[in-house]
Motif scaffolding. Structure first.
Motif, PDB file in Angstrom:
ATOM      1  N   GLU A 130      -8.088   4.712   5.159  1.00  0.00           N
ATOM      2  CA  GLU A 130      -7.874   5.700   4.103  1.00  0.00           C
ATOM      3  C   GLU A 130      -8.864   5.578   2.942  1.00  0.00           C
ATOM      4  O   GLU A 130      -9.151   6.573   2.269  1.00  0.00           O
ATOM      5  N   TRP A 174       0.850  -1.181   0.000  1.00  0.00           N
ATOM      6  CA  TRP A 174       0.000   0.000   0.000  1.00  0.00           C
ATOM      7  C   TRP A 174       0.894   1.241   0.000  1.00  0.00           C
ATOM      8  O   TRP A 174       1.645   1.477   0.936  1.00  0.00           O
ATOM      9  N   GLU A 175       0.852   2.009  -1.071  1.00  0.00           N
ATOM     10  CA  GLU A 175       1.717   3.176  -1.232  1.00  0.00           C
ATOM     11  C   GLU A 175       1.045   4.139  -2.199  1.00  0.00           C
ATOM     12  O   GLU A 175      -0.047   3.882  -2.709  1.00  0.00           O
ATOM     13  N   ASP A 176       1.712   5.240  -2.498  1.00  0.00           N
ATOM     14  CA  ASP A 176       1.075   6.302  -3.280  1.00  0.00           C
ATOM     15  C   ASP A 176       0.638   5.845  -4.666  1.00  0.00           C
ATOM     16  O   ASP A 176      -0.444   6.220  -5.130  1.00  0.00           O
ATOM     17  N   CYS A 177       1.448   5.024  -5.350  1.00  0.00           N
ATOM     18  CA  CYS A 177       1.052   4.612  -6.696  1.00  0.00           C
ATOM     19  C   CYS A 177      -0.198   3.726  -6.666  1.00  0.00           C
ATOM     20  O   CYS A 177      -1.013   3.755  -7.601  1.00  0.00           O
ATOM     21  N   ARG A 206      -2.550   4.029  -4.235  1.00  0.00           N
ATOM     22  CA  ARG A 206      -3.620   4.990  -3.940  1.00  0.00           C
ATOM     23  C   ARG A 206      -4.092   5.677  -5.222  1.00  0.00           C
ATOM     24  O   ARG A 206      -5.296   5.910  -5.412  1.00  0.00           O
ATOM     25  N   GLU A 207      -3.146   6.003  -6.095  1.00  0.00           N
ATOM     26  CA  GLU A 207      -3.502   6.648  -7.368  1.00  0.00           C
ATOM     27  C   GLU A 207      -4.313   5.711  -8.255  1.00  0.00           C
ATOM     28  O   GLU A 207      -5.241   6.146  -8.954  1.00  0.00           O
ATOM     29  N   THR A 208      -3.991   4.421  -8.219  1.00  0.00           N
ATOM     30  CA  THR A 208      -4.781   3.433  -8.967  1.00  0.00           C
ATOM     31  C   THR A 208      -6.213   3.394  -8.456  1.00  0.00           C
ATOM     32  O   THR A 208      -7.172   3.354  -9.232  1.00  0.00           O
ATOM     33  N   GLU A 214      -7.795   5.808  -6.920  1.00  0.00           N
ATOM     34  CA  GLU A 214      -8.436   7.066  -7.306  1.00  0.00           C
ATOM     35  C   GLU A 214      -8.838   7.039  -8.781  1.00  0.00           C
ATOM     36  O   GLU A 214      -9.904   7.536  -9.160  1.00  0.00           O
ATOM     37  N   GLU A 259      -1.246  -2.844   7.960  1.00  0.00           N
ATOM     38  CA  GLU A 259      -1.370  -2.177   6.664  1.00  0.00           C
ATOM     39  C   GLU A 259      -2.797  -2.278   6.128  1.00  0.00           C
ATOM     40  O   GLU A 259      -3.321  -1.340   5.525  1.00  0.00           O
TER      41      GLU A 259
END
Length: 258
Positions: A208, A160-163, A165-167, A169, A201
């Motif tokens: 989130e 779980w990381e920013d890329c 989270r972008e997926t 979104e 996690e």
């Protein structure tokens, strides 16, 4: 009328999915209990038997989705049990290996492919961070979309990381299949952490994510380097006050209707 979308957990991260009328197998892992090397020298892999005959897993399949080819996602027996002419989707790095095993319809998904009315989007992530992440190599997930069907994100062995989270979104999935086993290699993980999400996690994800997104937690209780069990995950969720309608934890062989 659209068919019901179902996800059946076979064992570990192996899934049989019926989506938009297509029968999809994810990360086939058919090995007999204890027939493979231990990952960290505690128990031989896999730790548990399949709960069904392999023929039941493979009957009527239309395609395979392979997130990566680590042996707990793609073992030596796969080439014995699957028809060589099955449509086999992989990340670019794995095409040659799967073809060497005799499969004749291996297709790389660079970004997206469509099969009739279904779209399969491939998204990359990281199978851990630091030195251990580098050693684990490339890993992918897949997002399934089709009109009239829920959007399903098969996260693969991604952290779980920013890329990621972008997926989420970008695609706004209704369901995320998360590999929640908290796998570790002690020599490296004491510095760089686990190589797939653990119970903490998963709790972070639930905190989130938009509340309508449901998690389907798999990849537990089958390998010795997986430190998060179903029982540990349920205990953590109870302590965290999780609405368990948002966190589905299937047993091996169980089918979830979406």
């Amino acid at each position: 009328m659209m068919e019901t979308t179902t996800i059946r957990l076979v064992r570990n991260a192996t899934l049989r999915i019926n989506y938009a009328g297509h029968n999809i197998l994810v990360d086939p892992f058919f090995a007999d209990k204890g027939s493979m090397q231990s990952a960290i020298g505690v128990y031989k892999t896999p730790r548990v038997h399949l709960t069904m005959p392999v023929s039941e897993i493979t009957e009527g399949l239309d395609m395979v989705l392979q997130t990566h080819i680590h042996p707990d996602h793609y073992d030596e027996t796969v080439k014995q049990h699957l028809p060589k002419d099955i449509r086999y989707y992989v990340q670019p790095q794995d095409k040659a290996t799967v073809e060497q095993d005799g499969f004749t319809r291996v297709e790389v998904i660079e970004d997206k492919t469509t099969v009739e009315d279904m779209a399969i989007h491939r998204v990359s992530g990281h199978h851990g961070f630091g030195k251990i992440g580098e050693m684990m190599g490339p890993v992918s997930g897949y997002v399934l979309t089709a009109e009239g069907c829920p959007t399903v994100y098969i996260m693969g062995d991604c952290k779980w990381e920013d890329c990621i989270r972008e997926t989420v979104e970008r695609f706004k999935p209704d369901y995320i299949v998360v590999n929640s086993g908290g796998a570790v290699f002690p020599e490296f993980s004491k510095v760089d952490g686990c190589i797939i999400p653990d119970e903490a996690e998963v709790m972070q994800m639930l905190d989130e994510l938009p509340v309508h997104i449901k998690l389907i937690a798999v990849h537990m209780d089958a390998t010795d380097h997986g430190q998060t069990t179903r029982a540990i995950l349920r205990n953590e969720a109870l302590h965290h006050g999780v609405d368990m309608s948002r966190l589905l934890i299937p047993e091996d062989g169980e089918t979830i209707k979406l």
